[in-house]
Design an enzyme around this catalytic site. Structure first.
Site, PDB file in Angstrom:
ATOM      1  N   CYS A  97      35.017 -51.567 108.391  1.00  0.00           N
ATOM      2  CA  CYS A  97      35.797 -52.682 107.817  1.00  0.00           C
ATOM      3  C   CYS A  97      35.724 -53.926 108.709  1.00  0.00           C
ATOM      4  CB  CYS A  97      37.274 -52.301 107.674  1.00  0.00           C
ATOM      5  SG  CYS A  97      37.580 -50.629 107.136  1.00  0.00           S
ATOM      6  N   ASP A  98      35.821 -53.744 110.016  1.00  0.00           N
ATOM      7  CA  ASP A  98      36.047 -54.887 110.912  1.00  0.00           C
ATOM      8  C   ASP A  98      34.877 -55.219 111.840  1.00  0.00           C
ATOM      9  OD1 ASP A  98      38.611 -55.066 109.876  1.00  0.00           O
ATOM     10  OD2 ASP A  98      39.428 -53.670 111.341  1.00  0.00           O
ATOM     11  N   CYS A 142      38.777 -49.122 112.227  1.00  0.00           N
ATOM     12  CA  CYS A 142      37.740 -49.010 111.187  1.00  0.00           C
ATOM     13  C   CYS A 142      36.571 -49.942 111.494  1.00  0.00           C
ATOM     14  CB  CYS A 142      38.332 -49.335 109.827  1.00  0.00           C
ATOM     15  SG  CYS A 142      37.128 -49.236 108.492  1.00  0.00           S
TER      16      CYS A 142
END
Ligand code: NAP
Length: 311
Positions: free
Chosen positions: A141-142, A138
Protein backbone atom coordinates in the site's frame (compact mmCIF):
# COMPACT_ATOMS: atom_id res chain seq x y z
CA UNK A 1 -42.06 -0.90 -4.32
CA UNK A 2 -38.42 -1.27 -3.31
CA UNK A 3 -37.29 -4.86 -2.88
CA UNK A 4 -36.80 -5.79 0.78
CA UNK A 5 -33.20 -6.45 1.68
CA UNK A 6 -32.47 -10.08 2.48
CA UNK A 7 -31.22 -10.48 6.06
CA UNK A 8 -31.81 -14.23 6.62
CA UNK A 9 -29.43 -16.74 5.08
CA UNK A 10 -28.46 -20.37 5.51
CA UNK A 11 -24.85 -19.35 6.02
CA UNK A 12 -23.03 -16.14 6.91
CA UNK A 13 -19.29 -16.05 6.29
CA UNK A 14 -17.58 -13.28 8.25
CA UNK A 15 -14.49 -12.24 6.33
CA UNK A 16 -13.98 -12.56 2.56
CA UNK A 17 -10.34 -13.61 2.40
CA UNK A 18 -9.18 -16.81 0.65
CA UNK A 19 -10.71 -19.04 3.36
CA UNK A 20 -14.01 -17.18 3.54
CA UNK A 21 -14.41 -17.05 -0.22
CA UNK A 22 -13.74 -20.79 -0.48
CA UNK A 23 -16.30 -21.62 2.24
CA UNK A 24 -18.80 -19.40 0.39
CA UNK A 25 -18.08 -21.17 -2.89
CA UNK A 26 -18.61 -24.64 -1.41
CA UNK A 27 -21.75 -23.65 0.52
CA UNK A 28 -23.42 -21.84 -2.38
CA UNK A 29 -22.54 -24.65 -4.76
CA UNK A 30 -24.45 -26.92 -2.36
CA UNK A 31 -27.46 -24.69 -3.06
CA UNK A 32 -27.38 -22.86 0.28
CA UNK A 33 -28.02 -19.13 0.55
CA UNK A 34 -24.76 -17.49 1.57
CA UNK A 35 -23.76 -14.01 2.64
CA UNK A 36 -20.11 -12.97 2.81
CA UNK A 37 -19.62 -9.99 5.11
CA UNK A 38 -16.43 -7.98 5.07
CA UNK A 39 -15.30 -4.67 6.52
CA UNK A 40 -13.51 -3.84 3.29
CA UNK A 41 -12.91 -5.12 -0.19
CA UNK A 42 -12.89 -8.90 -0.61
CA UNK A 43 -9.47 -10.56 -0.64
CA UNK A 44 -8.29 -9.88 2.91
CA UNK A 45 -4.52 -9.92 3.26
CA UNK A 46 -4.16 -10.87 -0.43
CA UNK A 47 -4.67 -7.18 -1.12
CA UNK A 48 -1.55 -6.38 0.92
CA UNK A 49 0.60 -8.99 -0.80
CA UNK A 50 2.58 -8.13 -3.92
CA UNK A 51 3.22 -11.62 -5.27
CA UNK A 52 2.48 -15.15 -4.12
CA UNK A 53 4.74 -17.98 -5.20
CA UNK A 54 3.50 -20.76 -2.95
CA UNK A 55 -0.08 -21.21 -4.03
CA UNK A 56 -0.53 -24.25 -6.23
CA UNK A 57 -1.44 -23.62 -9.84
CA UNK A 58 0.40 -20.33 -10.13
CA UNK A 59 4.11 -19.90 -10.69
CA UNK A 60 3.64 -16.40 -9.37
CA UNK A 61 0.47 -14.38 -8.96
CA UNK A 62 -0.25 -10.88 -7.69
CA UNK A 63 -2.28 -10.86 -4.45
CA UNK A 64 -5.11 -8.60 -5.71
CA UNK A 65 -5.33 -10.61 -8.95
CA UNK A 66 -5.78 -13.85 -7.00
CA UNK A 67 -8.37 -12.12 -4.78
CA UNK A 68 -10.38 -11.13 -7.86
CA UNK A 69 -10.24 -14.67 -9.29
CA UNK A 70 -11.32 -16.16 -5.95
CA UNK A 71 -14.18 -13.68 -5.68
CA UNK A 72 -15.46 -14.51 -9.17
CA UNK A 73 -15.35 -18.18 -8.19
CA UNK A 74 -17.14 -17.55 -4.90
CA UNK A 75 -20.10 -15.63 -6.35
CA UNK A 76 -20.73 -17.82 -9.42
CA UNK A 77 -23.25 -19.99 -7.52
CA UNK A 78 -25.12 -17.10 -5.93
CA UNK A 79 -23.15 -16.20 -2.80
CA UNK A 80 -23.72 -12.54 -1.93
CA UNK A 81 -21.23 -10.02 -0.62
CA UNK A 82 -22.03 -7.13 1.73
CA UNK A 83 -19.96 -4.46 3.41
CA UNK A 84 -20.00 -4.13 7.19
CA UNK A 85 -17.76 -4.44 10.23
CA UNK A 86 -19.13 -7.15 12.47
CA UNK A 87 -19.51 -5.91 16.02
CA UNK A 88 -21.18 -8.88 17.67
CA UNK A 89 -22.09 -12.47 17.02
CA UNK A 90 -24.98 -13.69 19.17
CA UNK A 91 -26.47 -17.16 19.53
CA UNK A 92 -30.25 -17.35 19.78
CA UNK A 93 -31.27 -21.00 19.85
CA UNK A 94 -30.36 -22.53 16.49
CA UNK A 95 -30.08 -19.05 14.92
CA UNK A 96 -26.99 -16.89 14.98
CA UNK A 97 -27.33 -13.12 14.78
CA UNK A 98 -24.60 -10.98 13.30
CA UNK A 99 -24.73 -7.24 14.07
CA UNK A 100 -22.69 -4.80 11.99
CA UNK A 101 -21.64 -1.18 12.37
CA UNK A 102 -23.95 -0.37 9.44
CA UNK A 103 -26.92 -0.96 11.78
CA UNK A 104 -27.81 -4.26 10.11
CA UNK A 105 -28.52 -7.54 11.89
CA UNK A 106 -28.22 -10.62 9.70
CA UNK A 107 -29.32 -14.10 10.74
CA UNK A 108 -28.24 -17.59 9.76
CA UNK A 109 -28.14 -21.07 11.19
CA UNK A 110 -24.47 -21.33 10.33
CA UNK A 111 -21.71 -18.77 10.77
CA UNK A 112 -18.19 -19.23 9.48
CA UNK A 113 -15.62 -17.01 11.18
CA UNK A 114 -12.93 -16.13 8.65
CA UNK A 115 -11.79 -12.76 9.94
CA UNK A 116 -8.06 -13.50 9.75
CA UNK A 117 -5.40 -11.56 11.56
CA UNK A 118 -3.90 -8.10 11.52
CA UNK A 119 -0.34 -6.89 11.95
CA UNK A 120 0.83 -6.70 15.54
CA UNK A 121 2.03 -3.27 16.62
CA UNK A 122 5.50 -2.85 18.06
CA UNK A 123 4.31 -0.84 21.04
CA UNK A 124 7.07 1.80 21.07
CA UNK A 125 6.82 5.56 21.47
CA UNK A 126 6.24 7.33 18.16
CA UNK A 127 4.56 4.34 16.48
CA UNK A 128 0.98 5.54 16.78
CA UNK A 129 1.96 9.23 16.44
CA UNK A 130 3.66 8.66 13.08
CA UNK A 131 1.15 6.11 11.74
CA UNK A 132 0.53 7.08 8.10
CA UNK A 133 3.39 9.61 8.34
CA UNK A 134 6.25 7.18 7.87
CA UNK A 135 5.09 4.23 9.97
CA UNK A 136 3.38 1.53 7.90
CA UNK A 137 2.25 -2.09 8.14
CA UNK A 138 1.72 -2.53 4.39
CA UNK A 139 4.56 -2.28 1.88
CA UNK A 140 2.28 -2.87 -1.10
CA UNK A 141 0.00 0.00 0.00
CA UNK A 142 2.64 2.53 1.06
CA UNK A 143 5.94 1.47 -0.54
CA UNK A 144 5.63 3.89 -3.46
CA UNK A 145 5.79 6.85 -1.03
CA UNK A 146 9.37 5.84 -0.24
CA UNK A 147 10.79 5.71 -3.77
CA UNK A 148 14.56 6.24 -3.66
CA UNK A 149 14.47 6.75 0.11
CA UNK A 150 15.84 4.74 3.03
CA UNK A 151 13.41 2.55 4.94
CA UNK A 152 13.69 0.36 8.02
CA UNK A 153 11.82 -2.94 8.26
CA UNK A 154 11.31 -4.39 11.74
CA UNK A 155 10.99 -8.18 12.11
CA UNK A 156 12.62 -11.39 10.97
CA UNK A 157 9.71 -13.57 9.83
CA UNK A 158 8.28 -14.32 6.38
CA UNK A 159 6.43 -11.02 6.20
CA UNK A 160 9.42 -8.83 7.11
CA UNK A 161 11.74 -10.53 4.62
CA UNK A 162 9.18 -10.81 1.81
CA UNK A 163 7.97 -7.24 2.17
CA UNK A 164 11.54 -5.98 2.63
CA UNK A 165 12.37 -7.60 -0.71
CA UNK A 166 9.39 -5.86 -2.32
CA UNK A 167 10.51 -2.52 -0.85
CA UNK A 168 14.03 -3.04 -2.24
CA UNK A 169 12.54 -2.53 -5.71
CA UNK A 170 11.40 0.95 -4.71
CA UNK A 171 13.54 2.33 -1.89
CA UNK A 172 17.22 3.21 -2.27
CA UNK A 173 18.09 1.17 0.81
CA UNK A 174 16.23 -1.25 3.10
CA UNK A 175 17.58 -2.01 6.57
CA UNK A 176 15.91 -5.07 8.11
CA UNK A 177 16.28 -4.93 11.89
CA UNK A 178 16.05 -8.38 13.49
CA UNK A 179 15.88 -8.73 17.26
CA UNK A 180 17.65 -12.11 17.39
CA UNK A 181 20.86 -13.29 15.71
CA UNK A 182 18.93 -15.19 13.04
CA UNK A 183 15.91 -14.93 10.77
CA UNK A 184 12.73 -16.95 11.18
CA UNK A 185 11.75 -16.51 7.53
CA UNK A 186 11.68 -19.43 5.08
CA UNK A 187 15.10 -20.01 3.42
CA UNK A 188 13.70 -19.31 -0.08
CA UNK A 189 12.59 -15.84 1.04
CA UNK A 190 15.95 -15.20 2.67
CA UNK A 191 17.71 -16.16 -0.58
CA UNK A 192 15.51 -13.81 -2.60
CA UNK A 193 16.24 -10.94 -0.21
CA UNK A 194 19.98 -11.56 -0.29
CA UNK A 195 20.00 -11.08 -4.05
CA UNK A 196 19.23 -7.40 -3.51
CA UNK A 197 22.35 -5.32 -2.95
CA UNK A 198 20.35 -2.57 -1.27
CA UNK A 199 19.06 -4.80 1.55
CA UNK A 200 21.08 -4.98 4.75
CA UNK A 201 20.26 -7.22 7.72
CA UNK A 202 21.08 -5.84 11.14
CA UNK A 203 20.82 -8.57 13.77
CA UNK A 204 20.39 -8.48 17.57
CA UNK A 205 18.75 -5.10 17.23
CA UNK A 206 15.43 -3.81 18.51
CA UNK A 207 13.71 -0.50 17.80
CA UNK A 208 12.90 1.31 21.05
CA UNK A 209 11.45 4.56 19.71
CA UNK A 210 10.38 6.16 16.43
CA UNK A 211 11.35 9.81 16.09
CA UNK A 212 10.08 12.55 13.79
CA UNK A 213 9.86 16.27 13.26
CA UNK A 214 6.12 16.36 14.05
CA UNK A 215 5.45 16.01 10.32
CA UNK A 216 7.08 12.68 9.43
CA UNK A 217 9.49 10.00 10.59
CA UNK A 218 13.16 10.97 10.75
CA UNK A 219 14.89 8.21 12.68
CA UNK A 220 14.58 5.22 15.00
CA UNK A 221 16.28 4.65 18.34
CA UNK A 222 17.76 1.17 18.62
CA UNK A 223 19.37 -1.09 21.18
CA UNK A 224 21.73 -3.97 20.59
CA UNK A 225 20.25 -6.90 22.48
CA UNK A 226 23.67 -8.49 23.11
CA UNK A 227 25.84 -5.52 24.01
CA UNK A 228 22.95 -3.27 25.22
CA UNK A 229 24.57 -0.48 23.21
CA UNK A 230 22.10 2.21 22.19
CA UNK A 231 22.04 3.78 18.73
CA UNK A 232 20.05 5.85 16.30
CA UNK A 233 19.41 5.26 12.59
CA UNK A 234 18.18 7.95 10.21
CA UNK A 235 15.30 6.74 8.07
CA UNK A 236 12.36 7.97 6.01
CA UNK A 237 10.00 5.15 6.83
CA UNK A 238 9.45 2.27 9.23
CA UNK A 239 7.64 -0.88 8.08
CA UNK A 240 6.59 -3.07 11.00
CA UNK A 241 6.21 -6.84 10.55
CA UNK A 242 6.43 -8.33 14.03
CA UNK A 243 3.74 -10.97 13.79
CA UNK A 244 0.00 -11.01 13.75
CA UNK A 245 -2.93 -10.81 16.14
CA UNK A 246 -6.32 -12.46 15.66
CA UNK A 247 -9.35 -10.38 14.69
CA UNK A 248 -11.72 -11.94 17.20
CA UNK A 249 -13.09 -9.12 19.37
CA UNK A 250 -16.75 -9.68 18.32
CA UNK A 251 -16.49 -13.34 19.37
CA UNK A 252 -14.94 -12.83 22.79
CA UNK A 253 -18.08 -13.76 24.74
CA UNK A 254 -18.69 -17.10 23.06
CA UNK A 255 -16.06 -19.17 24.90
CA UNK A 256 -14.44 -20.31 21.63
CA UNK A 257 -11.07 -18.51 21.88
CA UNK A 258 -7.75 -19.70 23.28
CA UNK A 259 -5.82 -17.54 25.74
CA UNK A 260 -4.16 -15.60 22.89
CA UNK A 261 -7.47 -14.89 21.17
CA UNK A 262 -7.25 -17.40 18.27
CA UNK A 263 -10.40 -19.48 17.61
CA UNK A 264 -10.20 -23.09 18.73
CA UNK A 265 -11.64 -25.67 16.30
CA UNK A 266 -11.53 -29.40 15.72
CA UNK A 267 -10.17 -30.85 12.48
CA UNK A 268 -13.59 -30.31 10.84
CA UNK A 269 -13.36 -26.55 11.55
CA UNK A 270 -16.14 -26.75 14.18
CA UNK A 271 -15.92 -24.55 17.24
CA UNK A 272 -17.48 -25.65 20.53
CA UNK A 273 -20.69 -23.79 19.56
CA UNK A 274 -22.85 -25.89 17.19
CA UNK A 275 -23.20 -24.15 13.84
CA UNK A 276 -20.21 -21.84 14.32
CA UNK A 277 -17.13 -22.77 12.28
CA UNK A 278 -13.76 -21.00 12.00
CA UNK A 279 -11.21 -21.15 9.20
CA UNK A 280 -7.93 -19.69 8.00
CA UNK A 281 -5.56 -17.37 9.84
CA UNK A 282 -8.01 -16.64 12.68
CA UNK A 283 -7.88 -20.27 13.76
CA UNK A 284 -5.46 -21.80 16.26
CA UNK A 285 -3.29 -23.42 13.57
CA UNK A 286 0.38 -24.24 12.97
CA UNK A 287 0.47 -22.69 9.47
CA UNK A 288 -1.10 -19.51 8.13
CA UNK A 289 -0.99 -19.49 4.33
CA UNK A 290 -3.37 -18.94 1.43
CA UNK A 291 -3.27 -22.69 0.76
CA UNK A 292 -4.20 -23.66 4.32
CA UNK A 293 -7.00 -21.07 4.48
CA UNK A 294 -8.44 -22.43 1.23
CA UNK A 295 -8.24 -26.00 2.59
CA UNK A 296 -9.98 -24.95 5.82
CA UNK A 297 -12.68 -23.20 3.78
CA UNK A 298 -13.37 -26.34 1.73
CA UNK A 299 -13.69 -28.49 4.86
CA UNK A 300 -16.01 -25.98 6.57
CA UNK A 301 -18.04 -25.57 3.36
CA UNK A 302 -18.73 -29.30 3.32
CA UNK A 303 -19.21 -29.76 7.08
CA UNK A 304 -21.71 -26.94 7.41
CA UNK A 305 -23.86 -28.66 4.79
CA UNK A 306 -23.91 -31.82 6.92
CA UNK A 307 -24.72 -29.72 9.98
CA UNK A 308 -27.71 -28.12 8.24
CA UNK A 309 -28.89 -31.54 7.05
CA UNK A 310 -28.81 -32.69 10.67
CA UNK A 311 -26.14 -35.30 9.91
P1 NAP B 1 5.88 -14.24 12.47
O1 NAP B 1 6.17 -15.46 11.69
O2 NAP B 1 5.19 -14.36 13.78
O3 NAP B 1 7.27 -13.47 12.66
C1 NAP B 1 7.32 -12.32 13.44
C2 NAP B 1 8.74 -11.79 13.45
O4 NAP B 1 8.74 -10.58 14.19
C3 NAP B 1 9.73 -12.71 14.10
O5 NAP B 1 10.97 -12.60 13.45
C4 NAP B 1 9.83 -12.16 15.52
O6 NAP B 1 11.08 -12.37 16.12
C5 NAP B 1 9.68 -10.67 15.25
N1 NAP B 1 9.18 -9.95 16.40
C6 NAP B 1 8.11 -10.22 17.19
N2 NAP B 1 7.96 -9.28 18.12
C7 NAP B 1 8.95 -8.37 17.93
C8 NAP B 1 9.33 -7.19 18.58
N3 NAP B 1 8.66 -6.71 19.61
N4 NAP B 1 10.41 -6.52 18.10
C9 NAP B 1 11.10 -6.98 17.04
N5 NAP B 1 10.80 -8.12 16.37
C10 NAP B 1 9.73 -8.81 16.83
O7 NAP B 1 4.98 -13.20 11.64
P2 NAP B 1 4.89 -12.90 10.08
O8 NAP B 1 6.22 -12.85 9.45
O9 NAP B 1 3.98 -11.73 9.96
O10 NAP B 1 4.11 -14.17 9.51
C11 NAP B 1 2.81 -14.50 9.99
C12 NAP B 1 2.34 -15.80 9.35
O11 NAP B 1 2.11 -15.61 7.95
C13 NAP B 1 3.37 -16.91 9.47
O12 NAP B 1 2.68 -18.12 9.66
C14 NAP B 1 4.05 -16.88 8.12
O13 NAP B 1 4.61 -18.13 7.76
C15 NAP B 1 2.91 -16.49 7.19
N6 NAP B 1 3.43 -15.79 5.99
C16 NAP B 1 3.79 -16.57 4.94
C17 NAP B 1 4.31 -15.98 3.81
C18 NAP B 1 4.69 -16.86 2.64
O14 NAP B 1 4.53 -18.07 2.73
N7 NAP B 1 5.23 -16.32 1.57
C19 NAP B 1 4.49 -14.59 3.75
C20 NAP B 1 4.13 -13.84 4.85
C21 NAP B 1 3.61 -14.45 5.98
P3 NAP B 1 11.51 -13.78 16.77
O15 NAP B 1 11.83 -14.68 15.66
O16 NAP B 1 12.66 -13.36 17.58
O17 NAP B 1 10.33 -14.23 17.61
Amino acid sequence: MAEEKQTKFDVIVIGAGPGGMTAALYASRANLSVLMLDRGIYGGNLNNTATIENYTGFKSVKGPELAEKMYQGAVQFGAQYAYGTVQQLMVDGEWKKVATDMGETYQAKVVVIATGSSQRHLGVDGEEEYGGRGVSYCAVCDGAFFKDQHVVVVGGGDSAVEEGTYLAGLASKVSILVRKDHLRAQPVLQEQAKQHQNIEFIFNTSVTKINGDDKKVQSVDTVNNQTHEKGQMQTDGVFIYVGSVPMTKPFAGLGILDNQGWVKTDSLMRTSVPGIFAIGDVRETPLRQVATAVGDGAIAGQQLYHYLQGK
